[in-house]
Structure formats: C-alpha cells, structure tokens
Design a protein around this motif. Structure first.
Motif, short mmCIF file in Angstrom:
data_model
loop_
_atom_site.label_atom_id
_atom_site.label_comp_id
_atom_site.label_asym_id
_atom_site.label_seq_id
_atom_site.Cartn_x
_atom_site.Cartn_y
_atom_site.Cartn_z
N ILE A 80 0.85 -0.87 0.02
CA ILE A 80 0.03 0.36 -0.13
C ILE A 80 0.86 1.06 -0.34
N VAL A 81 2.06 0.61 0.96
CA VAL A 81 2.72 2.86 0.76
C VAL A 81 3.50 2.56 -0.30
N LYS A 82 3.78 1.43 -1.19
CA LYS A 82 4.90 1.97 -2.58
C LYS A 82 3.60 1.99 -3.84
N ASN A 83 2.23 2.45 -3.65
CA ASN A 83 1.47 2.16 -4.64
C ASN A 83 1.27 3.68 -4.03
N ALA A 84 1.11 3.98 -2.66
CA ALA A 84 1.39 5.84 -2.20
C ALA A 84 2.33 6.24 -3.08
N GLN A 85 3.34 5.86 -2.58
CA GLN A 85 4.30 6.54 -3.66
C GLN A 85 3.96 6.66 -4.76
N ILE A 86 3.49 6.04 -5.61
CA ILE A 86 3.83 6.21 -6.89
C ILE A 86 2.68 6.71 -7.30
N LEU A 87 1.69 6.94 -6.57
CA LEU A 87 0.05 7.50 -6.77
C LEU A 87 0.38 9.74 -6.33
N TYR A 88 1.39 9.44 -5.21
CA TYR A 88 1.18 10.73 -4.85
C TYR A 88 2.88 11.24 -4.26
N PRO A 89 3.72 11.34 -5.51
CA PRO A 89 5.36 11.34 -4.60
C PRO A 89 5.84 12.30 -4.19
N ASP A 90 4.56 13.42 -3.97
CA ASP A 90 5.87 14.72 -2.68
C ASP A 90 4.66 14.31 -1.70
N LYS A 91 4.19 13.30 -1.42
CA LYS A 91 3.74 12.73 -0.20
C LYS A 91 4.99 12.32 0.75
N VAL A 92 4.36 12.68 1.75
CA VAL A 92 5.20 11.15 2.69
C VAL A 92 4.22 10.04 3.27
N ASN A 93 4.74 8.95 3.11
CA ASN A 93 3.90 7.69 3.91
C ASN A 93 4.75 7.17 4.84
N VAL A 94 3.02 6.87 6.12
CA VAL A 94 3.86 6.73 7.04
C VAL A 94 3.78 4.97 7.25
N TYR A 95 4.19 4.22 7.72
CA TYR A 95 4.67 2.59 8.14
C TYR A 95 4.83 2.79 9.36
N VAL A 96 3.63 2.18 10.34
CA VAL A 96 3.62 2.18 11.67
C VAL A 96 4.02 0.03 12.00
N ASP A 97 5.03 -0.29 12.66
CA ASP A 97 4.84 -1.10 12.99
C ASP A 97 4.82 -1.30 14.40
N MET A 98 3.31 -1.82 14.88
CA MET A 98 2.46 -1.94 16.50
C MET A 98 2.84 -3.35 17.40
N GLU A 99 3.47 -4.17 16.49
CA GLU A 99 3.39 -5.20 16.76
C GLU A 99 5.24 -6.13 17.09
N SER A 100 5.65 -6.33 16.46
CA SER A 100 7.08 -7.45 16.25
C SER A 100 8.00 -7.41 16.41
N GLY A 101 7.97 -5.75 15.64
CA GLY A 101 9.59 -5.06 14.41
C GLY A 101 9.77 -6.15 13.59
N ALA A 102 8.61 -6.14 12.62
CA ALA A 102 8.84 -7.13 11.89
C ALA A 102 9.02 -6.38 10.15
N TYR A 103 9.36 -5.31 10.36
CA TYR A 103 9.60 -3.87 9.76
C TYR A 103 11.11 -4.33 9.32
N THR A 104 11.32 -4.26 8.05
CA THR A 104 13.24 -4.13 7.78
C THR A 104 13.67 -3.22 6.95
N ASP A 105 14.19 -2.42 7.01
CA ASP A 105 14.51 -1.16 5.87
C ASP A 105 14.84 -2.28 4.47
#
Length: 146
Positions: A80-105
């Motif tokens: 969803i973030v990737k698609n938002a970056q395409i649709l709205y290239p001038d906006k910032v997108n926020v990804y909130v990891d509220m659980e297990s720390g599954a996010y990695t760069d």
C-alpha cells in the motif's frame, strides 16, 4: 454527511424512540451515510480492493491491519505504501509497526519502497498510544498520503 430526520422512519415505535434520543442528544448522533466516492490507494490485491468496496484503502481514514502471525500483514501494508508513493510522489508515507518489529529497511527496499525520509517514515512506537499520537501529528501536517 447529513442528519437523520425521524419523520423518515416508518415504524412508529422506532420513530418515537429516535425522536426521544434526538431530543436528548441532537440529530448528529444519527448521521445518514455519505455515499459520495471515497478516494483510495490500491492494496495491490484486486480481490481485496473489491472486497473493501472503494478500490483499496480509503484515504483520510486510519486503517488497522490485524491478523495471525505470518499472514503477510506487513507485506500488504508495504505494498500500500509503495502504491501511495507512485500515486502521490510529493507526499510522505508512514508505516507504523505496532507489533513485532517485522519492518526492516531491506525488506521494504526489496518491495520497491523509496526509503527517502521525505517520502517514507517507518515508525516503531513503544506502545499503542504513542503510535496513535505520532500518526495523528503527522496526518495533521496535511503532507501524508498513507
């Protein structure tokens, strides 16, 4: 959204009860659904976009993705973030990891997310309230796509 007019109700008991509630709390406690189109960001899963009913994740809403471990919640959100970056290239997108720390760069980058902090802000709050405050403050800037 407009307010409900109790006179529009056909059942006498429901109409009387609603009139009493409106008298006590006002008409705004019964908003009539707004059926105007809702802008959305595609999830990347056509069947899910159709099931949601607006063609993706509705913009201007806080969306919580919940489920069992290892069911691709993080991947869905990053798509969803990737698609938002395409649709709205001038906006910032926020990804909130509220659980297990599954996010990695590394994983986000492999999915095609632009990691430039002007376009993407991953957030790992210590607790849920902190996460909601961070999201609220970022949304208030008017510069957040998703």
């Amino acid at each position: 959204m407009t307010d409900l007019d109790p006179k529009d109700l056909t059942d006498a008991l429901v109409r009387k009860t609603v009139q009493e509630i409106v008298k006590q709390y006002g008409t705004s406690v019964f908003p009539v659904p707004d059926i105007s189109p809702v802008p959305s960001i595609p999830t990347g899963a056509i069947a899910l976009d159709e099931a949601i009913g607006v063609g993706g994740v509705p913009q201007g809403r806080i969306v919580v993705v919940a489920g069992e471990p290892s069911t691709d919640k993080s991947t869905l959100c990053m798509e969803i973030v990737k698609n938002a970056q395409i649709l709205y290239p001038d906006k910032v997108n926020v990804y909130v990891d509220m659980e297990s720390g599954a996010y990695t760069d590394d994983y986000a980058n492999r999915l095609g997310i632009d990691l430039d902090p002007n376009k993407f802000l991953p957030v790992k709050p210590d607790y849920a309230e902190q996460g909601m405050v961070i999201v609220y403050n970022l949304i208030a800037t008017g510069k957040v796509a998703v």
